[in-house]
Design a protein around this motif. Structure first.
Motif, short mmCIF file in Angstrom:
data_model
loop_
_atom_site.label_atom_id
_atom_site.label_comp_id
_atom_site.label_asym_id
_atom_site.label_seq_id
_atom_site.Cartn_x
_atom_site.Cartn_y
_atom_site.Cartn_z
N SER A 1 36.79 36.32 37.81
CA SER A 1 36.91 37.62 38.45
C SER A 1 35.74 38.54 38.19
O SER A 1 35.51 39.49 38.94
N GLY A 2 35.00 38.28 37.09
CA GLY A 2 33.87 39.12 36.74
C GLY A 2 33.84 39.39 35.24
O GLY A 2 34.67 38.89 34.48
N ALA B 1 34.36 40.73 31.64
CA ALA B 1 35.55 41.32 31.02
C ALA B 1 35.42 41.20 29.51
O ALA B 1 34.48 41.72 28.91
N CYS C 1 32.71 47.28 32.32
CA CYS C 1 32.79 46.16 33.26
C CYS C 1 34.21 45.61 33.31
O CYS C 1 34.71 45.26 34.39
N TRP C 2 34.84 45.51 32.15
CA TRP C 2 36.21 44.99 32.06
C TRP C 2 37.15 45.84 32.91
O TRP C 2 37.95 45.31 33.70
N THR D 1 36.29 45.28 36.65
CA THR D 1 36.77 43.97 37.10
C THR D 1 38.28 43.99 37.30
O THR D 1 38.81 43.47 38.28
#
Length: 315
Positions: A184-185, A187, A225-226, A229
């Motif tokens: 998903s990206g 994290a 970022c987490w 995402t």
């Protein structure tokens, strides 16, 4: 669709505090808990909501498996050979179907150090390419750390990475199940992945999601970022049931509160400190009291505050 099973209802009924002083839940096995059927054909051996210790043999994450009708898919190899072997014994008690695939949720030791057991059984091991690189770089350190806490239970373990990798998404059709392995990206750590069962509405979230305990924040964790995402990719999937990387199976509202709620609170407190010109030494004492009842708070809260300060200082 189906009713959530009695086992998972029992888990949901437990108090939010899964105290680290609670004794091993499955003394006849190196597993911390015996696997429970979360929904039909999806099982998970819930790990201790505590750091890895001799008492839990490093089983402090969730080791899950999916019985597809034409084979079994395992999520997480376990922290060592003996944990992987013990999980396989439990799988054999549930089904005669062979294990056909193991998925590593990331490059951490408790996801990958049991790989050599499964590979010795002729089973393929899948991971995200970033997780494979992470494990390759740190396998020696992870192995030595595991040997220190596991003592004799490390025996048989030989660090091995996955046998194949993917970058964005891998769709597996096996038996009556469609399983989507998702990246998903950015994290929690490099190569974190999720295993999504769209027909069942169930997400095996890996370390994207925590429950009953606060997450550790590492040097390479990007908390902003987490959150991004989670909000732009992970949450919109709309899972009904969630098996988190750590803690009892639950729903999206609970894991969001225990994961993103914590990250937002800590970032908010550190942000206020930075606005006031506060120092790193002061960051260790920011208010995290709303989460003080969660497991691993004593071990992680201070370290987490320092990591978030270092991250946000240059944002």
């Amino acid at each position: 669709m189906f009713r959530i099973t009695t086992a998972i209802l029992t888990c949901l009924a437990l108090p939010a505090l899964a105290d680290e002083d609670i004794a091993d839940q499955y003394p006849d096995s190196v597993l911390y808990e015996k696997p429970v059927e979360v929904i039909p054909d999806v099982w998970s051996a819930i790990g201790a909501t505590a750091p890895p210790t001799y008492e839990n043999t490093g089983h402090n994450n969730n080791l899950s498996f999916i019985v597809t009708g034409d084979g079994v898919i395992v999520v997480n190899a376990g922290a060592n050979y003996k944990l992987a072997e013990a999980l396989h014994t439990e799988i054999k008690a549930v089904t005669d179907q062979p294990v056909k695939l193991v998925i590593n949720e990331n490059g951490q030791g408790h996801a990958m150090l049991g790989n050599n057991y499964w590979i010795s059984q002729g089973v393929e091991v899948l991971a995200h390419v970033d997780a494979a690189h992470e494990f390759e770089e740190y396998a020696g350190q992870l192995f030595e750390g595991m040997k220190r806490y596991a003592q004799e239970n490390w025996e048989g373990t030989e660090p091995m990475g996955p046998t194949r990798t993917f970058e964005e998404k891998e769709v597996i059709t096996m038996g009556g199940k469609t399983i989507e392995v998702l990246y998903s990206g950015l994290a929690h750590s490099p190569g974190d992945i999720q295993v999504w069962l769209p027909e069942d509405g169930l997400m095996i979230a890996g370390d994207m999601a925590f429950h009953n305990r606060i997450p550790p924040i590492f040097e390479d964790t990007c908390t902003s970022c987490w959150i991004e995402t989670w909000e732009t990719v992970f949450a919109p999937i709309g899972a009904t049931y969630v098996i988190p990387g750590h803690g009892y199976p639950t729903n999206m509202a609970q894991v969001e509160e225990h994961t993103i709620g914590y990250l937002k609170h800590l970032r908010g407190e550190v942000g206020k400190l930075l606005e006031d010109g506060g120092t790193l030494d002061e960051a260790y004492y920011v208010d995290q009291s709303p989460f003080a009842h969660h497991d691993t708070f004593e071990e992680l809260a201070t370290k987490n505050a320092g990591q978030v300060y270092a991250e946000m200082e240059f944002e």
